[in-house]
Design a protein around this motif. Sequence first.
Motif, PDB file in Angstrom:
ATOM      1  N   TYR A   1       0.843  -1.199   0.000  1.00 27.00           N
ATOM      2  CA  TYR A   1       0.000   0.000   0.000  1.00 27.00           C
ATOM      3  C   TYR A   1       0.874   1.244   0.000  1.00 27.00           C
ATOM      4  CZ  TYR A   1      -4.272   2.561   1.144  1.00 27.00           C
ATOM      5  OH  TYR A   1      -5.351   3.386   1.103  1.00 27.00           O
TER       6      TYR A   1
ATOM      7  N   ILE B   1     -16.917  13.361  16.158  1.00 28.23           N
ATOM      8  CA  ILE B   1     -17.348  12.996  14.806  1.00 28.23           C
ATOM      9  C   ILE B   1     -18.815  12.534  14.816  1.00 28.23           C
ATOM     10  CG2 ILE B   1     -16.752  10.561  14.655  1.00 28.23           C
ATOM     11  CD1 ILE B   1     -15.098  12.453  12.141  1.00 28.23           C
TER      12      ILE B   1
ATOM     13  N   ARG C   1      -5.996  17.688  14.646  1.00 28.79           N
ATOM     14  CA  ARG C   1      -6.124  16.306  14.171  1.00 28.79           C
ATOM     15  C   ARG C   1      -7.590  15.975  13.905  1.00 28.79           C
ATOM     16  NH1 ARG C   1      -1.801  16.385  17.391  1.00 28.79           N
ATOM     17  NH2 ARG C   1      -0.074  14.972  16.968  1.00 28.79           N
TER      18      ARG C   1
ATOM     19  N   PHE D   1     -14.402  13.547   6.457  1.00 24.66           N
ATOM     20  CA  PHE D   1     -14.874  12.175   6.224  1.00 24.66           C
ATOM     21  C   PHE D   1     -16.391  12.102   6.271  1.00 24.66           C
ATOM     22  CE2 PHE D   1     -10.984   9.439   7.549  1.00 24.66           C
ATOM     23  CZ  PHE D   1     -10.168  10.262   6.790  1.00 24.66           C
TER      24      PHE D   1
ATOM     25  N   ARG E   1     -10.730   6.303  -1.383  1.00 20.06           N
ATOM     26  CA  ARG E   1     -11.788   5.478  -1.958  1.00 20.06           C
ATOM     27  C   ARG E   1     -11.549   5.192  -3.429  1.00 20.06           C
ATOM     28  NH1 ARG E   1     -16.257   6.846   1.883  1.00 20.06           N
ATOM     29  NH2 ARG E   1     -15.550   5.414   3.500  1.00 20.06           N
TER      30      ARG E   1
ATOM     31  N   VAL F   1       0.550  15.696   8.018  1.00 22.01           N
ATOM     32  CA  VAL F   1       1.532  15.409   9.070  1.00 22.01           C
ATOM     33  C   VAL F   1       2.453  16.604   9.284  1.00 22.01           C
ATOM     34  CG1 VAL F   1       3.525  13.979   9.616  1.00 22.01           C
ATOM     35  CG2 VAL F   1       1.446  12.926   8.787  1.00 22.01           C
TER      36      VAL F   1
ATOM     37  N   ILE G   1       0.631  19.311  11.176  1.00 26.38           N
ATOM     38  CA  ILE G   1       0.446  18.974  12.592  1.00 26.38           C
ATOM     39  C   ILE G   1       1.752  19.104  13.356  1.00 26.38           C
ATOM     40  CG2 ILE G   1       0.019  16.990  14.104  1.00 26.38           C
ATOM     41  CD1 ILE G   1      -2.337  16.309  12.321  1.00 26.38           C
TER      42      ILE G   1
ATOM     43  N   GLY H   1       1.001  11.976  13.885  1.00 27.79           N
ATOM     44  CA  GLY H   1       0.336  13.013  13.103  1.00 27.79           C
ATOM     45  C   GLY H   1      -0.828  12.480  12.287  1.00 27.79           C
ATOM     46  N   VAL H   2      -0.877  11.172  12.104  1.00 30.12           N
ATOM     47  CA  VAL H   2      -1.962  10.568  11.325  1.00 30.12           C
ATOM     48  C   VAL H   2      -3.063  10.131  12.276  1.00 30.12           C
ATOM     49  CG1 VAL H   2      -2.542   8.724   9.727  1.00 30.12           C
ATOM     50  CG2 VAL H   2      -0.312   9.811   9.588  1.00 30.12           C
ATOM     51  N   ASP H   3      -4.235  10.642  12.072  1.00 31.87           N
ATOM     52  CA  ASP H   3      -5.359  10.358  12.969  1.00 31.87           C
ATOM     53  C   ASP H   3      -5.780   8.896  12.915  1.00 31.87           C
ATOM     54  OD1 ASP H   3      -7.463  12.081  14.561  1.00 31.87           O
ATOM     55  OD2 ASP H   3      -8.563  10.479  13.535  1.00 31.87           O
TER      56      ASP H   3
ATOM     57  N   LEU I   1      -8.614   7.640  12.568  1.00 31.54           N
ATOM     58  CA  LEU I   1      -9.582   7.390  11.500  1.00 31.54           C
ATOM     59  C   LEU I   1      -8.869   7.147  10.169  1.00 31.54           C
ATOM     60  CD1 LEU I   1     -12.500   7.233  12.125  1.00 31.54           C
ATOM     61  CD2 LEU I   1     -12.782   9.590  11.394  1.00 31.54           C
ATOM     62  N   ILE I   2      -7.759   7.891   9.970  1.00 34.93           N
ATOM     63  CA  ILE I   2      -6.999   7.709   8.732  1.00 34.93           C
ATOM     64  C   ILE I   2      -6.313   6.353   8.730  1.00 34.93           C
ATOM     65  CG2 ILE I   2      -5.144   8.647   7.306  1.00 34.93           C
ATOM     66  CD1 ILE I   2      -5.755  11.376   8.461  1.00 34.93           C
ATOM     67  N   TRP I   3      -5.727   5.978   9.877  1.00 37.34           N
ATOM     68  CA  TRP I   3      -5.130   4.650   9.980  1.00 37.34           C
ATOM     69  C   TRP I   3      -6.174   3.578   9.692  1.00 37.34           C
ATOM     70  CZ3 TRP I   3      -0.364   3.751   9.389  1.00 37.34           C
ATOM     71  CH2 TRP I   3       0.631   4.564   9.929  1.00 37.34           C
TER      72      TRP I   3
ATOM     73  N   LEU J   1      -8.739   3.798   7.837  1.00 31.14           N
ATOM     74  CA  LEU J   1      -8.991   3.808   6.402  1.00 31.14           C
ATOM     75  C   LEU J   1      -7.931   2.978   5.676  1.00 31.14           C
ATOM     76  CD1 LEU J   1     -11.239   5.338   5.046  1.00 31.14           C
ATOM     77  CD2 LEU J   1      -9.661   7.209   4.629  1.00 31.14           C
ATOM     78  N   ILE J   2      -6.660   3.197   6.079  1.00 27.29           N
ATOM     79  CA  ILE J   2      -5.562   2.478   5.434  1.00 27.29           C
ATOM     80  C   ILE J   2      -5.668   0.975   5.704  1.00 27.29           C
ATOM     81  CG2 ILE J   2      -3.058   2.141   5.430  1.00 27.29           C
ATOM     82  CD1 ILE J   2      -2.785   5.132   5.983  1.00 27.29           C
ATOM     83  N   TRP J   3      -5.908   0.611   6.974  1.00 24.91           N
ATOM     84  CA  TRP J   3      -5.936  -0.810   7.314  1.00 24.91           C
ATOM     85  C   TRP J   3      -7.139  -1.535   6.722  1.00 24.91           C
ATOM     86  CZ3 TRP J   3      -2.022  -3.611   8.406  1.00 24.91           C
ATOM     87  CH2 TRP J   3      -0.940  -3.079   9.119  1.00 24.91           C
TER      88      TRP J   3
ATOM     89  N   ILE K   1      -8.519  -2.680  15.129  1.00 24.42           N
ATOM     90  CA  ILE K   1      -7.473  -2.962  16.113  1.00 24.42           C
ATOM     91  C   ILE K   1      -6.130  -2.468  15.600  1.00 24.42           C
ATOM     92  CG2 ILE K   1      -6.195  -4.807  17.262  1.00 24.42           C
ATOM     93  CD1 ILE K   1      -8.783  -6.449  17.215  1.00 24.42           C
ATOM     94  N   LEU K   2      -5.836  -2.817  14.344  1.00 23.93           N
ATOM     95  CA  LEU K   2      -4.545  -2.402  13.793  1.00 23.93           C
ATOM     96  C   LEU K   2      -4.432  -0.884  13.723  1.00 23.93           C
ATOM     97  CD1 LEU K   2      -4.303  -5.141  11.057  1.00 23.93           C
ATOM     98  CD2 LEU K   2      -2.931  -4.938  13.137  1.00 23.93           C
TER      99      LEU K   2
ATOM    100  N   THR L   1     -15.207   3.732  19.137  1.00 18.85           N
ATOM    101  CA  THR L   1     -16.624   3.812  18.792  1.00 18.85           C
ATOM    102  C   THR L   1     -16.826   4.434  17.425  1.00 18.85           C
ATOM    103  OG1 THR L   1     -16.824   5.944  19.873  1.00 18.85           O
ATOM    104  CG2 THR L   1     -17.430   4.026  21.172  1.00 18.85           C
ATOM    105  N   ILE L   2     -15.825   5.175  16.934  1.00  9.31           N
ATOM    106  CA  ILE L   2     -16.088   5.913  15.697  1.00  9.31           C
ATOM    107  C   ILE L   2     -15.438   5.319  14.469  1.00  9.31           C
ATOM    108  CG2 ILE L   2     -16.560   8.101  16.787  1.00  9.31           C
ATOM    109  CD1 ILE L   2     -13.663   8.858  16.147  1.00  9.31           C
TER     110      ILE L   2
ATOM    111  N   ILE M   1     -17.166   4.123  11.362  1.00  9.14           N
ATOM    112  CA  ILE M   1     -17.674   5.023  10.341  1.00  9.14           C
ATOM    113  C   ILE M   1     -16.969   4.773   9.010  1.00  9.14           C
ATOM    114  CG2 ILE M   1     -17.751   7.458   9.666  1.00  9.14           C
ATOM    115  CD1 ILE M   1     -18.262   8.073  12.625  1.00  9.14           C
ATOM    116  N   VAL M   2     -15.692   4.370   9.040  1.00 10.97           N
ATOM    117  CA  VAL M   2     -15.005   4.053   7.786  1.00 10.97           C
ATOM    118  C   VAL M   2     -14.933   2.546   7.556  1.00 10.97           C
ATOM    119  CG1 VAL M   2     -13.661   6.174   7.743  1.00 10.97           C
ATOM    120  CG2 VAL M   2     -12.733   4.166   8.879  1.00 10.97           C
TER     121      VAL M   2
END
Lengths: 295, 270, 284
Positions: free
Chosen positions: A66, A149, A233, A240, A255, A270, A273, C135-137, C139-141, C143-145, C157-158, C226-227, C230-231
Amino acid sequence: MRAAIPELPQARLRELTDHYASAVAEKRRQLWLGSALLVGAVLAAGWMGDVDPWKFSENFWRFPAYFANMVPKFSFTSAWADLSEWFWGLPRWTRLLGDTLLIAYVGTLSGAIGGFVLCFLASANLVRSRTIVFLTRRALEFCRTVPEIVFALIFVLAFGLGPLPGVLALAIHTMGALGKQFAEVVENIDSKPIEGVAASGGSWLQIVRFGAVPQVLSNFASYALLRFEYNVRGAAVMGFVGAGGIGQDLIEAVRKFYFTDVSAILLLIVATIMIIDFITERVRHHLIGLQGAGT
Amino acid sequence: MLVVEGLTCRFGTKAAVDDVSFSVAPGSFVGVIGRSGAGKSTLLRMINRLADPSEGRILFDGVDITALRGRELRQWRARSAMIFQQFNLVGRLDVLTNVLMGRLATVPVWRSLVQLWPEADKAVAMSALEQFDMAQIAAQRADQLSGGQQQRVAIARALVQEPDIILADEPIASLDPRNTRIVMDALLRINKHFGITVVCNLHSLDLARSYCDRLIGMAAGRVAFDGAPAALTEHIARELYDLEANEVIGGAPVKAPDAAAIPALGSVAA
Amino acid sequence: MIALNSENRAAIAARHPEIFRPSWRRRSMIVTGLGAAVGVFVFGIVQLDIPLNRLSDGIFMLGGFLRLMLPPDPGSWALALTCLHALGETLSIAFLGTLGGALLAFPASLLAARNVVANRIIHFLARRSLDTVRGVDTLIWALIWVGVVGLGPFAGILALVCSDFGTFGKLFSEAIEAADKKPVEGIQAAGGNHLHGVRFGLLPQVIPILLSQVLYYFESNTRSATIIGIVGAGGIGLQLAEQIRVLEWQKVSFLILLILVAVSAIDWMSSRLRFAIIGRRAIA
Ligand SMILES: Nc1ncnc2c1ncn2[C@@H]1O[C@H](COP(=O)(O)OP(=O)(O)O)[C@@H](O)[C@H]1O
Ligand SMILES: [Mg+2]
């Protein structure tokens, strides 16, 4: 080496080591019990959370793949052209990043003001009425516990797409989080100045203004800055759910598998931030050094 | 005229102040003595209404203080200035602002909140500071001052309240002997020259004897002695202080400054 | 008695001009600071094109939603069970994510702590990589996983492991750097090497602190968990987003109630455990 310690008789030695062993046995038993509980919990959670090591190892190559996909084609002979192709959307993305920062700023400031007002009502050392303290606390806890959110999801329906629901969601969550932290600070202040102002005939507002606020202001500012860091952050992912900022473009790129766009946007986020963290950390150290030089 | 009738204050089942009655004539200097835990602080705090009485009444010039609420209560607090053992200044604020706290009950609320103090109030506060030779440090933060200086700031704050009565709760307990002298002399002068009633909690019997016109001895929340210092015999004093007796009595007697010899406030060295 | 006539007042004012001359410098500094804060605020509202006129309509609509939300009701037993299962998933995600993140972050934080690894380059690299991960939220992680292991709680979890790796790495390294260095000196003075110093002088001090930080973050991770649904990364968020999308307000409020209860329970439990570990209320 010279022996300054006499050798113990065997019986005495046995007695002492046994005593030591029985003293640590209890501790060790607790450790074993704790570990067993932990392993049990891990297994239960693993089963519940569909953890599948096999699937994981089979698919793990996708993770580096990825990221490998995200690396744009790049050669030093045409560095500039490659770079500008990678960051083709820079003007739009910087604008969206600016929006993200503004969403975080406006949300944090409004939330901090709300938290500032409510924290004094939630402090048992300033408010006599248990009911007011209890109700304010519960309200603040509610705002803090519901993730921002989720507020944003609902607000998008009420206020329409765009930054407004994002700002409101951040503001409400910030009000709860900061209000609770602020109230903890206020409850730990020195009560003597409060009494001094009260004994001179100050009204409740004056007691708060002169007895409490000077003691807490630098602490409040520091907490608010920390919350701003956190909110940047949060604002980055508001998009989203359609609540403004850079998140919208990011989720679209993910997506639609525009891998290089994803990496470009992520790098920008990043970097932003990191810069914000650096600045606010500086300011917070300055504030702590200052420790509120009067107000 | 301050009248206390059957005043009682309970914390849980324990009565910190138990059915106390007395009256104080205007212009007198009353010392409240007794060992620690006797209820002296609680008594003064009830008069200023920092603590709420469980039973009994406090009257000042015929007005029932115990019934006051809201604005009237705040005005009473301004009229009965409190001086604390720990000074109770706002350490983060400068000296002048601390003294101006004494004007809170009279300055319009919005002006005080944004610190736009009226010139007249600032002048009064500066004048009070000048009387204690502290005008030069008006801009310093209160927590940077010595204990003696802080207590003088607190007295200046009490003065600008233009009080009818000053309630001092062991004002010298945290001070060294020299500052003890300065603070007690200041209270005495305020009492003698301006005719402001002073009710002062004191742990030290010698100080109480030399400065006060009248002593009220408390033990276990009750009044155990009420009379002129001369009437307090060694025997009664020993009963009042019990085990602490030797510690409070028996020091070198403090020479009571007579009214004419009281130093003017301005002459107090910083 | 202290009342001053105008003459005296003028005299005092003349003696202390600095008090009576309004201090423009101080005042202008305050006004400038406040002005800047308000200015950026207003600029933000204009720049973000926030439709203030929509505010009142929106609030009115929110009130309508709120009325529809009461009383919370899952509608059917089947859905209630699904929700509870999703909640269990969320808790599992939070638990395993926190644990995994902490376990991975511990060695990294040793590398990033100046008093453990003296090498400035390693220290710098460790710090910057932790900052990047942080720095990566979450939610973004997530999305990637989801892209790597597919939809479901495992991706969640990841994701939490990754974002906690950054957070804990920084927190741990700061805690380690703040530790008292006297025990370490004691051990080195007794002939121990650097590793001995770290193992017996440093770690016993910091382990309880690190544990308390982990427990403290368990609560905030429950909220993150909990959120991420959403993704599509599993847990109760998926249900929540779904029910909001189809405007089933009573079910929405039921789910929010579940989240509130779960987070409060975790909060209570983690503060009890923290209290047991370090004996007082901890500040993470
Ligand atoms: N806020 C309070 N809560 C409970 N007990 C109190 C409180 N204030 C004072 N007391 C108790 O009341 C008694 C009298 O206290 P105090 O008035 O401070 O005595 P003094 O000033 O003579 O040393 C003491 O036993 C003290 O423990
Ligand atoms: Mg006392």
